[in-house]
Design an enzyme around this catalytic site. Sequence first.
Site, PDB file in Angstrom:
ATOM      1  N   GLU C  52       0.796  -1.224   0.000  1.00  0.00           N
ATOM      2  CA  GLU C  52       0.000   0.000   0.000  1.00  0.00           C
ATOM      3  C   GLU C  52       0.835   1.285   0.000  1.00  0.00           C
ATOM      4  O   GLU C  52       0.310   2.358  -0.226  1.00  0.00           O
ATOM      5  CB  GLU C  52      -1.004  -0.013   1.159  1.00  0.00           C
ATOM      6  CG  GLU C  52      -0.424  -0.196   2.527  1.00  0.00           C
ATOM      7  CD  GLU C  52      -0.475  -1.653   2.996  1.00  0.00           C
ATOM      8  OE1 GLU C  52      -0.237  -2.557   2.158  1.00  0.00           O
ATOM      9  OE2 GLU C  52      -0.713  -1.882   4.200  1.00  0.00           O
ATOM     10  N   ASN C  53       2.147   1.150   0.232  1.00  0.00           N
ATOM     11  CA  ASN C  53       2.975   2.356   0.178  1.00  0.00           C
ATOM     12  C   ASN C  53       3.430   2.692  -1.242  1.00  0.00           C
ATOM     13  O   ASN C  53       4.333   3.494  -1.423  1.00  0.00           O
ATOM     14  CB  ASN C  53       4.177   2.231   1.118  1.00  0.00           C
ATOM     15  CG  ASN C  53       5.016   1.014   0.834  1.00  0.00           C
ATOM     16  OD1 ASN C  53       4.481  -0.088   0.622  1.00  0.00           O
ATOM     17  ND2 ASN C  53       6.321   1.167   0.816  1.00  0.00           N
TER      18      ASN C  53
END
Lengths: 236, 236, 216, 216
Positions: C52-53
């Site tokens: 998700e980064n």
Amino acid sequence: MIDKTHTSLAGAVSAIPDGAVVMIGGFGEAGSPIELIHALIDHGAKNLTAINNNTGNGDVGLAALIRNGQVRKMICSYPRSSHSRVFPELYRKGEIELELVPQGTLAERIRAGGAGIPAFYTATAVGTPLAEGKEAREFNGRTYLCERGLSADFALVKCAVADRLGNLIFNKTARNFSPLMCMAATTTIVQARRIVAPGDLDPEHIITPGIFVQNVVEVPEPLQESVLIANGEVYP
Amino acid sequence: MIDKTHTSLAGAVSAIPDGAVVMIGGFGEAGSPIELIHALIDHGAKNLTAINNNTGNGDVGLAALIRNGQVRKMICSYPRSSHSRVFPELYRKGEIELELVPQGTLAERIRAGGAGIPAFYTATAVGTPLAEGKEAREFNGRTYLCERGLSADFALVKCAVADRLGNLIFNKTARNFSPLMCMAATTTIVQARRIVAPGDLDPEHIITPGIFVQNVVEVPEPLQESVLIANGEVYP
Amino acid sequence: MSAAELGWSRDQMAARAAEDIPDGSYVNLGIGIPELVAQFVPAGREFIYHTENGLLGMGPPPAKEDEDPELINAGKQLVSSVPGAAFFHHADSFAMIRGGHIDICVLGTMQVAANGDLANWSTGAPDAIPAVGGAMDLVAGVRTIFVITKCLTRNGDPKLVERCSYPLTGQGVVSRIFTDLAVIDITGDGFRLVELAPGVTFEYLAERVDAPLLRP
Amino acid sequence: MSAAELGWSRDQMAARAAEDIPDGSYVNLGIGIPELVAQFVPAGREFIYHTENGLLGMGPPPAKEDEDPELINAGKQLVSSVPGAAFFHHADSFAMIRGGHIDICVLGTMQVAANGDLANWSTGAPDAIPAVGGAMDLVAGVRTIFVITKCLTRNGDPKLVERCSYPLTGQGVVSRIFTDLAVIDITGDGFRLVELAPGVTFEYLAERVDAPLLRP
């Protein structure tokens, strides 16, 4: 001629007043603008609201800014730090305020702030303690929460390459929140590994167009947070 | 192995049923997926809701799809066409429905649809006829309208280069609505000038990550709408 | 065989979960045991990993010479990118999550309830520093949520419960649980056994689940 | 000098508007006379042009050999890009507009009212095909809205009016109007003259404005 480049980190952050809302790019050490944060520590502005996914690591960068007593409130998704007791200690003593926001809601709130959207709805956090106090509303039979756009007075951001117009590209996962924060801040200050001439960046590859950036400072060899922590460095 | 490439335009659009909501990329002729639209004309699905900024030009592409009676409703910001009487005539006869949406609201509604945001607020159109029937609400002393996210069953999109995973890059202002429509459609069908191997596109330069794309067809020499119109071409 | 040895190992739980992930899936793996899933991709399948980064197409930990402190995953570990990967910012990354584009998310947990509620971010203890990260976004946005967890905590308390006592991450979000003792589905009627680990009986499992357990 | 010749030409109106745009501004130019502004950038200033279909750093029409049908502006005319330009999609483009990042937008109009209301997208005629494009987004989002327009329509009707009779594009959005006869500000008290074109008197102007006109 438009020239957003500055030669001095101290000069770039000197306009940040006490009480400012400051977004700080980076996810963990990737994209953390350590030199700009250290310049802000030297500058000394207090009572800041800081917005970052985390609360910094070790005794450098964001953790050092917090330890130095300059941050009144943190807005973040994950305040537990590795190699750092700074935030937990202040939080338990009631000396720092925390607004806990789910990571994706935080990202979207910042984008909304930059895009002129005062509020939007998301299903994230419905039925959890983080929904408390928030307007809930049904769309198509599902419940969503109303979340507000998030703006800032300043953003401090690190990038790979910039030009004098403020166009930016980033390196890998160091991109993270930074392009959004550039949009959401009145004044965005960028530290770039390299500054090139306009046109050297392919217009198809620019991630942050210069319209979202006000100041650029070249920092060719930025400090690496993990190395500083491994060496036990403390700032200042 | 994941392989989203198809060899046939007809095969790629064959699953589009009567009554489908279809987003069509492009702003004017830039980025208009003419070959995919013509394949949809050959396929013959009717009662479509079409979403595009305009209503097509001349007697090819989107204008031809409308003239062919396949579109029940248009959602767009600017239905006046150059070199085309197709939409105006049907509209005046009451044979096609129009949902007029300001261009930026249209773009943001499509992004919201793709990003799982059912509704958001914007100041655009406050106090105008386009605010009628919409919830108005104040934030920080300013009035905003509640706008809904917009999703689609299919998106038809043109890009410059794709790979088998569906990663896309675009050419200049042909990018426009296409990356948003890729996000907002259940099934996105792309016509690419060129298909390359995964890894040939720099991961820093990809505009639409493959997760938003389901089908890719190579169309190496796409027709150019303005040339077709200058030649008086009519499709089919 | 002692009770401590009974059932599947961490690797076996991860491998069993991997079996239930269809070819071509876009997958987000939580920190801990879920990360092991990437080591057990069944032959002939290709999964694409989302972190998700800001990376789709995450690869394994890099060789020493390829390490880049700016190429990390959501757990802040050094990773690599595979051919066909793409980088993007956090809003685009969570658009993938919130918009329902990620097919499967595999998470660890503190508690999971018979109604599919998940609690994996906070014990609610008064001195705890609350930290949620992307967990609430993932469970609200990803279509299928798999949980990998031992049936019991280190203290011997059941993690599969009638109702979560810890603060929730999401309501009714879990589809299937891969435990050390069994694979269990969340159904409209509660927990339902799918498959027992070798040597584990239904009764042995049922004693370690603090809620009614339906037979397959 | 006949009335038809009195006042500023289209070029002069555009040049006068350009004078009031500060160095370094991000500028969006509407279709028609506003486009001419780009030809009259005062010496020593740099403006960066935004076109809402996805380009910041728009340049002049290209040489024949550089024409690309996929490099156009919002009016769908072939354009070029300057060094330092950037391409982006429509949501990012309107984030620049809606988010208040564009400094000045210069628009043509059908009517502009003494309270700053703008009407430039529809006559409201029953058989008209309504078409709004990006006009409502621009007036709602851009900080400073300049209007360039002749004082009268071809039929001799005033375009500067007490209240717009055509459907609005936005409420109270216009800052300054550059007409063929004068530069006029919108103030809390209504229209206020800033500067008369050569040979134009206050009275001559006031007769062509269908609302009270304040002296400078």
